[in-house]
Scaffold this motif. Structure first.
Motif, short mmCIF file in Angstrom:
data_model
loop_
_atom_site.label_atom_id
_atom_site.label_comp_id
_atom_site.label_asym_id
_atom_site.label_seq_id
_atom_site.Cartn_x
_atom_site.Cartn_y
_atom_site.Cartn_z
N GLU A 69 5.35 166.96 28.13
CA GLU A 69 5.78 165.82 27.55
C GLU A 69 5.67 166.15 26.05
O GLU A 69 6.72 165.88 25.11
CB GLU A 69 4.96 164.42 27.90
CG GLU A 69 5.67 163.42 26.88
CD GLU A 69 5.11 162.02 26.90
OE1 GLU A 69 3.98 162.11 27.76
OE2 GLU A 69 5.58 161.09 26.74
N ASP A 88 -0.52 160.08 30.07
CA ASP A 88 0.44 158.68 30.36
C ASP A 88 -0.13 157.35 30.05
O ASP A 88 -1.12 157.29 30.59
CB ASP A 88 1.06 158.74 31.77
CG ASP A 88 2.08 158.00 32.16
OD1 ASP A 88 2.78 157.93 31.40
OD2 ASP A 88 1.96 157.22 33.28
N GLY A 89 0.61 156.65 29.39
CA GLY A 89 -0.21 155.68 28.74
C GLY A 89 -0.77 155.49 27.31
O GLY A 89 -1.72 154.87 27.09
N THR A 90 -0.29 156.30 26.65
CA THR A 90 -0.55 156.55 25.29
C THR A 90 -0.88 155.14 24.48
O THR A 90 -1.73 154.96 23.86
CB THR A 90 0.35 157.24 24.32
OG1 THR A 90 0.64 158.61 25.13
CG2 THR A 90 -0.01 157.70 23.03
N PHE A 158 8.79 149.55 30.69
CA PHE A 158 9.58 149.31 29.90
C PHE A 158 9.91 150.38 29.03
O PHE A 158 8.62 150.91 28.59
CB PHE A 158 9.55 148.04 28.75
CG PHE A 158 9.38 146.69 29.65
CD1 PHE A 158 10.31 146.18 30.53
CD2 PHE A 158 8.25 146.13 29.53
CE1 PHE A 158 10.09 145.05 31.28
CE2 PHE A 158 8.08 144.95 30.42
CZ PHE A 158 8.80 144.43 31.25
N TYR A 160 11.06 152.90 25.48
CA TYR A 160 10.99 152.68 24.07
C TYR A 160 11.97 152.31 23.35
O TYR A 160 12.12 151.77 22.03
CB TYR A 160 10.61 153.74 23.25
CG TYR A 160 8.96 154.11 24.20
CD1 TYR A 160 7.98 153.52 23.65
CD2 TYR A 160 8.75 155.25 24.95
CE1 TYR A 160 6.37 153.59 24.24
CE2 TYR A 160 7.33 155.38 25.51
CZ TYR A 160 6.51 154.65 25.08
OH TYR A 160 5.16 154.70 25.54
N ARG A 184 2.65 144.98 34.52
CA ARG A 184 3.19 145.75 33.67
C ARG A 184 2.05 146.45 33.09
O ARG A 184 1.23 145.82 32.09
CB ARG A 184 4.19 145.30 32.45
CG ARG A 184 4.96 146.17 31.60
CD ARG A 184 4.09 147.14 30.84
NE ARG A 184 4.86 147.66 29.89
CZ ARG A 184 5.15 149.11 30.09
NH1 ARG A 184 4.58 149.99 30.75
NH2 ARG A 184 6.02 149.61 29.04
N GLY A 186 1.50 149.83 32.30
CA GLY A 186 1.82 150.66 31.13
C GLY A 186 1.45 152.21 31.24
O GLY A 186 1.35 152.89 30.32
N ALA A 187 1.38 152.49 32.48
CA ALA A 187 1.33 154.11 32.82
C ALA A 187 2.10 154.11 34.21
O ALA A 187 1.48 154.16 34.95
CB ALA A 187 -0.22 154.50 33.00
N ALA A 188 3.25 154.80 33.85
CA ALA A 188 3.95 155.11 35.13
C ALA A 188 3.48 155.87 36.20
O ALA A 188 3.49 155.56 37.40
CB ALA A 188 5.43 155.56 34.91
N GLU A 205 11.32 151.20 37.45
CA GLU A 205 11.52 151.34 36.15
C GLU A 205 12.67 152.32 35.99
O GLU A 205 13.00 153.21 36.53
CB GLU A 205 10.32 151.99 35.37
CG GLU A 205 10.49 152.11 33.94
CD GLU A 205 9.05 152.20 33.21
OE1 GLU A 205 8.06 152.32 33.86
OE2 GLU A 205 9.54 152.76 32.04
N ASP A 212 6.53 161.61 33.44
CA ASP A 212 6.01 160.25 34.06
C ASP A 212 5.96 160.22 35.44
O ASP A 212 5.13 159.47 35.89
CB ASP A 212 7.06 159.22 33.39
CG ASP A 212 6.97 158.95 32.08
OD1 ASP A 212 5.77 159.21 31.05
OD2 ASP A 212 8.03 158.73 31.44
C1 IPD Z 1 5.02 155.49 29.22
C2 IPD Z 1 4.36 154.94 30.08
C3 IPD Z 1 4.94 153.48 30.53
C4 IPD Z 1 6.43 153.45 30.83
C5 IPD Z 1 7.07 154.08 29.82
C6 IPD Z 1 6.53 155.73 29.47
P1 IPD Z 1 3.80 157.34 27.97
O1 IPD Z 1 4.70 156.79 29.04
O2 IPD Z 1 4.28 155.53 31.56
O3 IPD Z 1 4.31 152.90 31.52
O4 IPD Z 1 6.91 152.07 31.08
O5 IPD Z 1 8.55 154.10 30.18
O6 IPD Z 1 7.31 156.22 28.78
O7 IPD Z 1 4.87 157.23 26.57
O8 IPD Z 1 2.78 156.32 27.72
O9 IPD Z 1 3.35 158.90 28.08
#
Ligand code: IPD
Length: 258
Positions: A69, A88-90, A158, A160, A184, A186-188, A205, A212
């Protein structure tokens, strides 16, 4: 052909080491750079985690391709490609919310055959190898067997891009009255693994990236979930009995859907 279990055996300790690096980094102040939009953040921790994983793969398998990534794009010659999300989940990481992960997948000839996702704060390790099931810390996983969408706990996420978010909000608004509830996290990668573990009945999603989803989608599928990735970028993973009704509600660009 490379053995999926051998690839998994390489990925697993690298993911654990990267998770330890992130655990150590949690709570420190970071300079934040942005990527695709001002809400899409990256830190030195993301980059250090990717470096650790990439260095480990290059030592063990120098001729493989790597996609990370945070910018790694090695062209390989072996037919094996590694797909890495070093953090994942920054956003959760930066806000001190304990839901972020390291994700490493290995593809052979374009098909994901091994995956590991480590939940950094819960210290949980999800693994899968193609055709060999999925595990959480070594114990077999089986997804939800729910068939009633009305009692389903459905996770989503969601992107960005503000325009995409508006569309995603509309889909969620239509879905919410028809399910038990929405999450939700925050980490797919974790969303997909939680489908594998039956903690979520479903996850969908639009617009997530290969890093991800690569490892988590294999974990979900190997735990019995039905997994779909469409040409339009929708990822759906769910209890098999929820697949048709949920797909008709969330795949909005398919003919005959809202
Ligand atoms: C994000 C996370 C988030 C998802 C976003 C991803 P990142 O990845 O997985 O849950 O909704 O679509 O971009 O930016 O934290 O590596």
């Amino acid at each position: 052909m490379a053995d999926p279990l051998e690839l998994l055996a390489l990925a697993r300790p690298l993911a654990a080491d990267a998770a330890a690096l992130l655990r150590e980094a949690t709570g420190h102040a970071y300079a934040v750079d942005t990527k695709s939009s001002e809400t899409d953040m990256v830190t030195a921790a993301d980059r250090a985690s990717e470096r650790l994983i990439v260095d480990g793969i290059r030592v063990a398998r120098p001729d493989d391709a790597i996609l990370g990534e945070e910018g790694t794009t090695d062209q390989g010659t072996t037919g094996v490609r590694w797909i890495i999300d070093p953090l994942d989940g920054t956003t959760n990481f930066l806000y001190g919310i304990p839901a972020f992960a390291v994700s490493i997948a290995a593809e052979v000839d374009g098909r994901v055959v091994a995956g590991v996702v480590v939940d950094v704060e819960r210290d949980e390790c999800f693994t899968a190898a193609l055709g060999q099931g999925a595990q959480l810390d070594g114990a077999p996983l089986r997804c939800s067997q729910l068939t009633d969408l009305g009692t389903a706990l459905v996770a989503t996420g969601f992107g960005y891009d503000p325009l995409r978010r508006a569309e995603q909000g509309a889909v969620v608004a239509a879905l919410l009255p028809r399910v038990r509830d929405i999450r939700r996290m925050g980490a797919a990668a974790l969303d997909l693994c939680w489908v594998a573990a039956g903690r979520f009945d479903a996850y969908f999603e639009r617009g997530i990236q290969p890093w991800d989803r690569a490892a988590g989608a294999l974990v979900a599928a190997e735990a019995g979930a039905r997994v779909l990735v469409t040409d339009h970028g929708l990822t759906l993973a769910c209890a098999p009995g929820l697949f048709d009704p949920l797909r008709s509600l969330v795949e909005t660009d398919r003919p005959g859907t809202a």
